[in-house]
Design an enzyme around this catalytic site. Sequence first.
Site, PDB file in Angstrom:
ATOM      1  N   GLY A  46       1.423  -1.149  -0.157  1.00 27.39           N
ATOM      2  CA  GLY A  46      -0.014   0.081   0.158  1.00 27.39           C
ATOM      3  C   GLY A  46       0.808   1.012   0.104  1.00 27.39           C
ATOM      4  O   GLY A  46       0.398   2.375  -0.489  1.00 27.39           O
ATOM      5  N   GLU A 101       4.178   3.952   5.780  1.00 21.74           N
ATOM      6  CA  GLU A 101       3.314   3.718   5.730  1.00 21.74           C
ATOM      7  C   GLU A 101       2.187   4.167   5.631  1.00 21.74           C
ATOM      8  O   GLU A 101       2.021   5.391   5.701  1.00 21.74           O
ATOM      9  CB  GLU A 101       2.739   2.875   7.051  1.00 21.74           C
ATOM     10  CG  GLU A 101       1.796   1.989   7.367  1.00 21.74           C
ATOM     11  CD  GLU A 101       1.657   0.626   6.293  1.00 21.74           C
ATOM     12  OE1 GLU A 101       1.908   0.118   5.229  1.00 21.74           O
ATOM     13  OE2 GLU A 101       1.214  -0.396   7.532  1.00 21.74           O
ATOM     14  N   ASP A 102       1.072   3.588   4.396  1.00 29.07           N
ATOM     15  CA  ASP A 102       0.055   4.348   4.165  1.00 29.07           C
ATOM     16  C   ASP A 102      -0.991   4.674   4.937  1.00 29.07           C
ATOM     17  O   ASP A 102      -0.805   5.295   5.229  1.00 29.07           O
ATOM     18  CB  ASP A 102      -0.567   2.677   2.637  1.00 29.07           C
ATOM     19  CG  ASP A 102      -1.087   2.016   3.393  1.00 29.07           C
ATOM     20  OD1 ASP A 102      -1.388   1.449   4.665  1.00 29.07           O
ATOM     21  OD2 ASP A 102      -1.937   0.873   2.781  1.00 29.07           O
ATOM     22  N   ASP A 105      -4.463   2.774  11.208  1.00 28.88           N
ATOM     23  CA  ASP A 105      -5.796   2.351  11.202  1.00 28.88           C
ATOM     24  C   ASP A 105      -5.687   1.630  12.928  1.00 28.88           C
ATOM     25  O   ASP A 105      -5.648   2.657  13.826  1.00 28.88           O
ATOM     26  CB  ASP A 105      -5.903   1.468  10.735  1.00 28.88           C
ATOM     27  CG  ASP A 105      -7.416   1.156  10.446  1.00 28.88           C
ATOM     28  OD1 ASP A 105      -8.159   1.252  11.054  1.00 28.88           O
ATOM     29  OD2 ASP A 105      -8.048   0.129   9.577  1.00 28.88           O
ATOM     30  N   PHE A 154     -13.453   3.860   4.327  1.00 32.42           N
ATOM     31  CA  PHE A 154     -12.065   2.724   3.919  1.00 32.42           C
ATOM     32  C   PHE A 154     -12.173   3.486   2.772  1.00 32.42           C
ATOM     33  O   PHE A 154     -12.510   4.097   1.891  1.00 32.42           O
ATOM     34  CB  PHE A 154     -12.789   1.023   3.799  1.00 32.42           C
ATOM     35  CG  PHE A 154     -11.814   0.914   3.194  1.00 32.42           C
ATOM     36  CD1 PHE A 154     -11.239  -0.683   4.325  1.00 32.42           C
ATOM     37  CD2 PHE A 154     -11.731   0.287   1.803  1.00 32.42           C
ATOM     38  CE1 PHE A 154     -10.015  -1.064   3.690  1.00 32.42           C
ATOM     39  CE2 PHE A 154     -10.486  -0.773   1.642  1.00 32.42           C
ATOM     40  CZ  PHE A 154      -9.762  -1.346   2.653  1.00 32.42           C
ATOM     41  N   VAL A 155     -10.580   3.781   2.590  1.00 37.29           N
ATOM     42  CA  VAL A 155     -10.217   4.545   1.359  1.00 37.29           C
ATOM     43  C   VAL A 155      -9.589   3.372   0.477  1.00 37.29           C
ATOM     44  O   VAL A 155      -8.805   3.092   0.542  1.00 37.29           O
ATOM     45  CB  VAL A 155      -9.271   5.997   1.863  1.00 37.29           C
ATOM     46  CG1 VAL A 155     -10.859   6.293   2.512  1.00 37.29           C
ATOM     47  CG2 VAL A 155      -8.542   5.635   2.685  1.00 37.29           C
ATOM     48  N   ASP A 161      -5.895  -0.095  -1.951  1.00 39.97           N
ATOM     49  CA  ASP A 161      -6.606  -0.978  -3.158  1.00 39.97           C
ATOM     50  C   ASP A 161      -7.457  -0.994  -2.241  1.00 39.97           C
ATOM     51  O   ASP A 161      -8.048  -1.583  -0.755  1.00 39.97           O
ATOM     52  CB  ASP A 161      -6.110  -1.773  -2.768  1.00 39.97           C
ATOM     53  CG  ASP A 161      -5.199  -3.294  -2.088  1.00 39.97           C
ATOM     54  OD1 ASP A 161      -5.000  -2.748  -0.864  1.00 39.97           O
ATOM     55  OD2 ASP A 161      -5.755  -4.676  -1.787  1.00 39.97           O
ATOM     56  N   ARG A 167      -5.430   0.408  -6.974  1.00 44.20           N
ATOM     57  CA  ARG A 167      -4.411   1.420  -6.387  1.00 44.20           C
ATOM     58  C   ARG A 167      -3.599   2.536  -7.210  1.00 44.20           C
ATOM     59  O   ARG A 167      -2.944   3.413  -6.527  1.00 44.20           O
ATOM     60  CB  ARG A 167      -2.870   0.075  -6.234  1.00 44.20           C
ATOM     61  CG  ARG A 167      -3.034  -1.258  -5.142  1.00 44.20           C
ATOM     62  CD  ARG A 167      -1.919  -1.795  -4.990  1.00 44.20           C
ATOM     63  NE  ARG A 167      -2.191  -3.059  -4.170  1.00 44.20           N
ATOM     64  CZ  ARG A 167      -2.569  -3.252  -3.003  1.00 44.20           C
ATOM     65  NH1 ARG A 167      -2.175  -1.780  -2.139  1.00 44.20           N
ATOM     66  NH2 ARG A 167      -2.962  -4.353  -2.592  1.00 44.20           N
TER      67      ARG A 167
HETATM   68  P1  XMP Z   1      -3.308  -1.718  11.263  1.00 45.01           P
HETATM   69  O1  XMP Z   1      -5.065  -1.681  11.711  1.00 45.01           O
HETATM   70  O2  XMP Z   1      -2.885  -2.673  11.567  1.00 45.01           O
HETATM   71  O3  XMP Z   1      -3.777  -1.067   9.227  1.00 45.01           O
HETATM   72  O4  XMP Z   1      -3.408  -0.338  11.538  1.00 45.01           O
HETATM   73  C1  XMP Z   1      -3.076  -0.691   9.290  1.00 45.01           C
HETATM   74  C2  XMP Z   1      -3.732  -1.373   7.762  1.00 45.01           C
HETATM   75  O5  XMP Z   1      -4.797  -1.873   7.018  1.00 45.01           O
HETATM   76  C3  XMP Z   1      -4.751  -1.325   5.692  1.00 45.01           C
HETATM   77  N1  XMP Z   1      -6.212  -0.402   5.455  1.00 45.01           N
HETATM   78  C4  XMP Z   1      -6.431  -0.073   4.724  1.00 45.01           C
HETATM   79  N2  XMP Z   1      -6.032  -0.400   3.127  1.00 45.01           N
HETATM   80  N3  XMP Z   1      -8.269   1.165   2.601  1.00 45.01           N
HETATM   81  C5  XMP Z   1      -6.433   0.482   2.773  1.00 45.01           C
HETATM   82  O6  XMP Z   1      -7.169   0.206   0.979  1.00 45.01           O
HETATM   83  C6  XMP Z   1      -8.401   1.863   3.745  1.00 45.01           C
HETATM   84  O7  XMP Z   1      -8.992   2.389   4.343  1.00 45.01           O
HETATM   85  C7  XMP Z   1      -7.625   0.757   5.096  1.00 45.01           C
HETATM   86  N4  XMP Z   1      -7.396   0.721   6.547  1.00 45.01           N
HETATM   87  C8  XMP Z   1      -6.224  -0.233   6.774  1.00 45.01           C
HETATM   88  C9  XMP Z   1      -3.769  -0.669   5.403  1.00 45.01           C
HETATM   89  O8  XMP Z   1      -3.001  -1.526   4.533  1.00 45.01           O
HETATM   90  C10 XMP Z   1      -2.950  -0.469   6.572  1.00 45.01           C
HETATM   91  O9  XMP Z   1      -0.817  -0.823   5.965  1.00 45.01           O
HETATM   92 MG    MG Z   2      -0.579  -2.285   4.202  1.00 44.39          MG
END
Ligand code: XMP
Ligand code: MG
Length: 187
Positions: A46, A101-102, A105, A154-155, A161, A167
């Site tokens: 991501g 990191e993307d 969350d 969710f984005v 993705d 992506r």
């Molecule tokens: P955590 O919960 O471990 O998650 O902080 C981080 C990873 O969750 C994915 N993530 C998303 N991916 N749209 C996405 O495409 C979203 O809205 C989303 N929210 C969480 C992401 O890969 C991140 O690395």
């Molecule tokens: Mg990720």
Amino acid sequence: MTTNQLKIKPLFSEEEIRERVTALAKQISGDMQDPNNLTAICVLNGAFIFAADLIRAINPGGFAVDFIRASSYLGEHSTGTVCVSCDLKQDIRGRDILLIEDILDTGHTLSALIRHFQDCGARTVKTAVLLDKPSRRVADITADYRCFEIPDDFVVGYGLDYNEQFRGLPYIGIVQTKTEQKNGVID
Ligand code: XMP
Ligand code: MG
């Protein structure tokens, strides 16, 4: 849910992303103590577009770059279990790490990766995230650098993705399901 049932509502434009990434890079460059000892680590998949833009905007750019693959997500739901399926190729003992990191969350992924890099002997670990969803946080973690705070949606786009779709979108948008479209949850 198939892709053709989804609609994407734009959240951040290409221009807004460029501005924030440039500002973040400037901040990181200013804070950097020892560029020769820095290793930037991009979390695949991501963060690959964010990392490419951020790394090119950080000055001076003479630092090492490596990649790691980690996932805690299946579809739209965090599993809480972080799996490193492809590890670093470089020795990071004594290095200062910038973890890119993307999304931050629940925080499980970033926390697990920070621990992993510390176990590998990193001297310091700082984190740069494109998006921050603080309302979803479970682990006790804050990003050192972040571009945008977002609500619990969710984005996709700019590397992110939905089941490997979207992506390549140049902007970031919120995924709207058919039901939400009908109910007018996001217009
Ligand atoms: P955590 O919960 O471990 O998650 O902080 C981080 C990873 O969750 C994915 N993530 C998303 N991916 N749209 C996405 O495409 C979203 O809205 C989303 N929210 C969480 C992401 O890969 C991140 O690395
Ligand atoms: Mg990720």
